[in-house]
Design a protein around this motif. Structure first.
Motif, short mmCIF file in Angstrom:
data_model
loop_
_atom_site.label_atom_id
_atom_site.label_comp_id
_atom_site.label_asym_id
_atom_site.label_seq_id
_atom_site.Cartn_x
_atom_site.Cartn_y
_atom_site.Cartn_z
N ASP A 7 0.84 -1.20 0.00
CA ASP A 7 0.00 0.00 0.00
C ASP A 7 0.88 1.25 0.00
O ASP A 7 1.71 1.44 0.88
CB ASP A 7 -0.91 -0.01 1.24
N CYS A 10 0.22 3.60 3.12
CA CYS A 10 0.61 3.12 4.45
C CYS A 10 2.13 3.05 4.60
O CYS A 10 2.66 3.29 5.68
CB CYS A 10 0.03 1.74 4.71
N PRO A 59 5.67 -2.52 10.10
CA PRO A 59 5.09 -1.75 11.21
C PRO A 59 3.84 -0.97 10.82
O PRO A 59 3.15 -0.47 11.69
CB PRO A 59 6.21 -0.79 11.61
N ASP A 60 3.56 -0.85 9.54
CA ASP A 60 2.43 -0.05 9.11
C ASP A 60 1.35 -0.85 8.41
O ASP A 60 0.41 -0.27 7.87
CB ASP A 60 2.94 1.07 8.21
N GLY A 61 1.49 -2.16 8.40
CA GLY A 61 0.47 -3.01 7.78
C GLY A 61 0.28 -2.74 6.31
O GLY A 61 -0.81 -2.87 5.77
N ALA A 62 1.35 -2.34 5.62
CA ALA A 62 1.23 -1.95 4.22
C ALA A 62 1.25 -3.16 3.29
O ALA A 62 0.76 -3.08 2.17
CB ALA A 62 2.35 -1.00 3.84
N ILE A 63 1.82 -4.28 3.75
CA ILE A 63 2.01 -5.43 2.87
C ILE A 63 0.88 -6.43 3.07
O ILE A 63 0.48 -6.73 4.19
CB ILE A 63 3.38 -6.10 3.14
N ASP A 64 0.37 -6.94 1.96
CA ASP A 64 -0.63 -8.00 2.01
C ASP A 64 -0.19 -9.12 1.08
O ASP A 64 0.08 -8.88 -0.09
CB ASP A 64 -2.00 -7.46 1.59
N MET B 1 -2.99 -2.50 1.61
CA MET B 1 -3.19 -2.56 3.06
C MET B 1 -3.48 -4.00 3.49
O MET B 1 -4.10 -4.75 2.75
CB MET B 1 -4.35 -1.65 3.43
N ASN B 2 -3.05 -4.34 4.66
CA ASN B 2 -3.29 -5.68 5.16
C ASN B 2 -4.78 -5.90 5.39
O ASN B 2 -5.50 -4.98 5.76
CB ASN B 2 -2.53 -5.86 6.47
N LYS B 3 -5.21 -7.17 5.17
CA LYS B 3 -6.66 -7.45 5.27
C LYS B 3 -7.17 -7.28 6.69
O LYS B 3 -8.28 -6.82 6.91
CB LYS B 3 -6.91 -8.87 4.80
N TYR B 5 -6.18 -5.18 8.83
CA TYR B 5 -6.27 -3.76 9.15
C TYR B 5 -7.67 -3.23 8.89
O TYR B 5 -8.18 -2.40 9.64
CB TYR B 5 -5.24 -2.97 8.33
N LEU B 14 -5.22 6.44 9.28
CA LEU B 14 -3.90 6.03 8.78
C LEU B 14 -3.31 7.11 7.90
O LEU B 14 -4.03 7.86 7.28
CB LEU B 14 -4.03 4.71 8.01
N GLY B 25 4.31 -0.67 15.61
CA GLY B 25 3.43 -1.23 14.59
C GLY B 25 3.46 -2.75 14.59
O GLY B 25 2.45 -3.40 14.31
N MET B 29 0.32 -5.22 15.25
CA MET B 29 -0.04 -6.32 14.34
C MET B 29 -0.17 -7.63 15.11
O MET B 29 -1.11 -8.40 14.88
CB MET B 29 1.03 -6.43 13.25
N LYS B 33 -3.52 -9.88 15.45
CA LYS B 33 -3.56 -11.28 15.03
C LYS B 33 -4.03 -12.18 16.16
O LYS B 33 -4.79 -13.13 15.94
CB LYS B 33 -2.17 -11.71 14.54
#
Lengths: 74, 270
Positions: A7, A10, A59-64, B1-3, B5, B14, B25, B29, B33
């Protein structure tokens, strides 16, 4: 094969994913993120083993990471 | 963005206010989880004090209370006593929990009240600009110790074990899977659970405290400076022990104890 999305809004460009990936999937690119720094690019996606370490350590939850169903069962 | 999230984080807030590479962060996470695995989003209530780490629950789509500096534990105890059906999780930092709120930690652990406390330890006061905290290692150069810190650092886990916490674990941000399992166990455990997480602060503590500025290098250093504790393992000098340090299921919980005492005198609570 896995599908990795990063993302842009993010990501803050901390490069943890580049250092942590055991298969060296991520490469530093010249693309800019919303924060204004260089963001990683998932160039070697075909090497991805689906360990999801980048997802946990971002740390920012940017990767999926999306791994195909047949890989999940194994 | 992670699902996850989208399900658990207020996405309109954000990006988070953490600096690039901040370990908070990763703790966030791991907590998401663990909550997702247990499926208890509706039963959760989070309390936090003041500090960088106390911003972690503020992004959660749950009941969150952002309270005074160091007083997160008294607020959480009050919340737990008023609503025993809620699972209360407390996020505090090393300055919040060990310095100004040190007294509250002693008494919450002594009572063995059913809380899950996550101590996010980055060895420095990050939010105020990098002053020395109670856990800063000896010799670290900070804004308030320009000639190197001289005090012996305070170990939060040892303190919690000494005063009677019944679940004590310590992990680092370089162990995200184990951390998630520890949070899960802490939430399931009936009694005071204390989980210390060693995180990195690359901006304020980076070069002077850890010796590296790159967050990935600091995480690698955390892996090298720790050893996994199990019963019977030899103590390695100069290294920090991580792992499950104490798990005691037998000590009675505070609310149960109060209710039993009231019942014996014929008083009904609530």
């Amino acid at each position: 094969m896995a599908k990795i999305t990063i993302d842009k809004m993010c990501c803050k460009g901390c490069d943890i994913c580049i250092a942590i990936c055991p298969k060296k999937v991520f490469v530093k690119s010249k693309k800019r993120n919303g924060y204004g720094s260089n963001m990683p690019d998932a160039q070697n996606v075909k090497d991805c083993a689906g360990c999801r370490l980048c997802e946990r350590l971002c740390p920012d939850g940017a990767i999926d990471v999306e791994v195909e169903a047949e890989k999940n069962e194994n | 963005m992670n699902k996850l999230y989208e399900k658990y984080i207020k996405t309109d807030l954000l990006p988070t206010l953490f600096c690039p590479g901040c370990g908070n962060g990763i703790v966030q996470m791991a907590a998401i989880k663990a909550i997702d695995k247990l499926g208890i989003q509706e039963e959760m209530a989070c309390v936090s004090g003041i500090g960088c780490s106390s911003w972690i629950p503020c992004y959660f789509k749950m009941d969150v209370m952002h309270t005074m500096h160091g007083r997160a534990l008294p607020f959480a105890e009050g919340l737990k006593l008023a609503r025993p059906d809620k699972k209360v999780m407390v996020f505090t930092g090393d300055g919040d929990c060990l310095a100004i709120g040190g007294n509250h930690l002693l008494h919450a652990a002594r009572r063995n009240i059913d809380l899950t406390v996550i101590l996010v330890n980055n060895y420095i006061y990050g939010m105020t600009g990098g002053q020395k905290s109670p856990s800063t290692p000896v010799g670290a150069v900070t804004k308030t110790s320009p000639y190197g810190a001289a005090d012996i650092p305070l170990d939060g886990c040892e303190l919690a074990m000494a005063v009677g916490a019944t679940y004590v674990a310590r992990w680092t941000t370089a162990h995200p899977v184990q951390l998630e399992k520890a949070i899960e166990e802490g939430l399931n455990h009936k009694g005071f659970s204390f989980i210390e997480v060693l995180t990195q602060c690359p901006v304020q503590a980076g070069k002077e405290v850890y010796g590296f500025k790159d967050p990935a290098e600091i995480m690698k250093m955390y892996k090298e400076m720790t050893y996994l504790y199990k019963e019977g393992v030899e103590i390695q000098k100069g290294k920090t022990r991580i792992g499950l340090l104490k798990h005691d299921e037998e000590t009675e919980e505070y609310i149960d104890r109060i209710e039993a005492r009231l019942e014996s005198q014929g008083i009904k609570r609530g």
